[in-house]
Design a protein around this motif. Sequence first.
Motif, PDB file in Angstrom:
ATOM      1  N   PHE A 123      -3.309  -2.216  -3.100  1.00 40.37           N
ATOM      2  CA  PHE A 123      -4.761  -2.328  -2.871  1.00 40.37           C
ATOM      3  C   PHE A 123      -5.530  -2.391  -4.179  1.00 40.37           C
ATOM      4  O   PHE A 123      -5.170  -1.716  -5.150  1.00 40.37           O
ATOM      5  N   THR A 124      -6.599  -3.195  -4.180  1.00 41.23           N
ATOM      6  CA  THR A 124      -7.557  -3.164  -5.295  1.00 41.23           C
ATOM      7  C   THR A 124      -8.882  -2.595  -4.809  1.00 41.23           C
ATOM      8  O   THR A 124      -9.808  -2.417  -5.596  1.00 41.23           O
ATOM      9  N   ASP A 125      -8.972  -2.339  -3.485  1.00 38.50           N
ATOM     10  CA  ASP A 125     -10.221  -1.841  -2.902  1.00 38.50           C
ATOM     11  C   ASP A 125      -9.967  -0.455  -2.299  1.00 38.50           C
ATOM     12  O   ASP A 125      -9.152  -0.312  -1.377  1.00 38.50           O
ATOM     13  N   GLU A 145      -0.761   1.340 -10.360  1.00 37.58           N
ATOM     14  CA  GLU A 145       0.057   0.139 -10.540  1.00 37.58           C
ATOM     15  C   GLU A 145       0.659   0.043 -11.947  1.00 37.58           C
ATOM     16  O   GLU A 145       1.792  -0.363 -12.109  1.00 37.58           O
ATOM     17  N   GLY A 146      -0.099   0.455 -12.951  1.00 36.16           N
ATOM     18  CA  GLY A 146       0.350   0.210 -14.336  1.00 36.16           C
ATOM     19  C   GLY A 146       0.963   1.439 -14.979  1.00 36.16           C
ATOM     20  O   GLY A 146       1.242   2.444 -14.319  1.00 36.16           O
ATOM     21  N   ALA A 178      -4.715   1.363 -15.518  1.00 34.09           N
ATOM     22  CA  ALA A 178      -3.444   1.421 -14.766  1.00 34.09           C
ATOM     23  C   ALA A 178      -3.688   1.711 -13.291  1.00 34.09           C
ATOM     24  O   ALA A 178      -2.863   1.398 -12.442  1.00 34.09           O
ATOM     25  N   GLY A 179      -4.851   2.337 -12.963  1.00 32.44           N
ATOM     26  CA  GLY A 179      -5.129   2.698 -11.576  1.00 32.44           C
ATOM     27  C   GLY A 179      -6.140   1.788 -10.876  1.00 32.44           C
ATOM     28  O   GLY A 179      -6.575   2.092  -9.759  1.00 32.44           O
ATOM     29  N   SER A 180      -6.501   0.675 -11.494  1.00 31.13           N
ATOM     30  CA  SER A 180      -7.454  -0.246 -10.829  1.00 31.13           C
ATOM     31  C   SER A 180      -6.822  -0.796  -9.557  1.00 31.13           C
ATOM     32  O   SER A 180      -7.494  -1.202  -8.621  1.00 31.13           O
TER      33      SER A 180
END
Length: 427
Positions: A123-125, A145-146, A178-180
Amino acid sequence: MKILVVGSGGREHALMWKLASDSCSPTLFCAPGNAGTANLGTNVPLAAEDIEGIVAWAREERPDLTVIGPEVPLCAGLVDLLISEGLRVFGPNRAAAQLEGSKVFAKEVMEAAGVPTARSASFTDPVAAKAYVRDEGAPIVIKAEGLAAGKGVTVCRTVAEAEAAIDAAMCSKVFGDAGSQILVEECLEGPEASILALVDGSRCVLLASSQDHKRAHDGDTGPNTGGMGAYSPAPVVTDALWPIIQEQVFDRTLEELQKRGIVFKGVLYAGLMLTDAGPKVLEFNTRFGDPETQVILPRLKTDLVPLFDACIDGVLSESMLAWESAACVTVVMAAAGYPGPYPKGDVIHGLAEAGALDGVTVFHAGTKFEGGQIVTAGGRVLSVTALGDTLSDAIRCAYTGTTYITFPGVWCRRDIAAKAIRVDGGP
Ligand code: AMP
Ligand code: GLY
């Protein structure tokens, strides 16, 4: 032969220590290194993240081999840059290091390859992520993610905890960029183990099994850390599991990378959960683990340089490795406050006495020389390592080593490897 090791932790001291005993008697350099690596070679005052500085140094000094410890320079493409200077490097290039640098990429590779892993969605949202979490229910796992220095994973026991973890990563940005994007993952149950493999582009040769202890406190409680100790072998990895891990995890992953035109050379590290339905991958790292390296390398009977050369040249074979049957345990000695803020510059006593014990090696992690003394310079300060005929012997010996070492506020977990003894059925 001139070898450069990049990094400054217990892993890099262990690599330098093993390389120093190699029959080719290499001249060793470590960038930036610590007080331990300074005893085995020359520390080069360049941070592991100083990509330009390291490339400039290597262009001048022409090391015959460079070995890269940490993930940040690997993901930044240090290997690609050194190779383009005509140098030989042990470690994955930037494209291959994405298996560690991007959890979404790693998941995509695993799913395409049929590698067993937890079900997940990305997810990005944050609103969509929370809706998914409410649908799935708890327990559930939220992953940045990162790269997040090993701290980007939150195992959530309730939906409210998961919503808070989503807010922390995506809104408060506690892991930065990293958490976007996040992964929301099914929560798996079972014992964990780390399996690392040497990879030569077309073959994976598995190293001895090991297990680290990521939580700060005894009984696997408290905040996540870089790792408070480790042991090898991990008895939960039974004889029957090895061929399954080789084929379902490593061979399938490498084949999928090859299909994508990505050449992987270096160490591929699988963090595994041994579930009732078989081993499943929790994460990939694309380097030696820290502190796993401190318990794997003392058990390796054969030289490292020929193995690194064979990976680079694509001619690795299992027959090139031999292992001690002895068990190995490492106990991390940390500074007061770690993994939160901690003091630096405290004088460390007892290193020589601990190191003089039969079977004990003290690997330095966060140390440096100051005014002729060795002082603390990081949160994880030392990694006191011992070999023993059994895991119980190695535990006793490592903890005896720790009793000689003093600096203000020093502490360590008291139960490193205790869970392995329970699996073994030993005392
Ligand atoms: P990682 O950095 O991905 O290895 O995760 C750190 C720790 O979180 C692991 O060692 C596990 O204990 C835990 N963890 C990660 N993913 C999962 C999962 N899908 N289910 C349960 N625990 C997990
Ligand atoms: N010990 C875990 C790691 O190296 O990432």
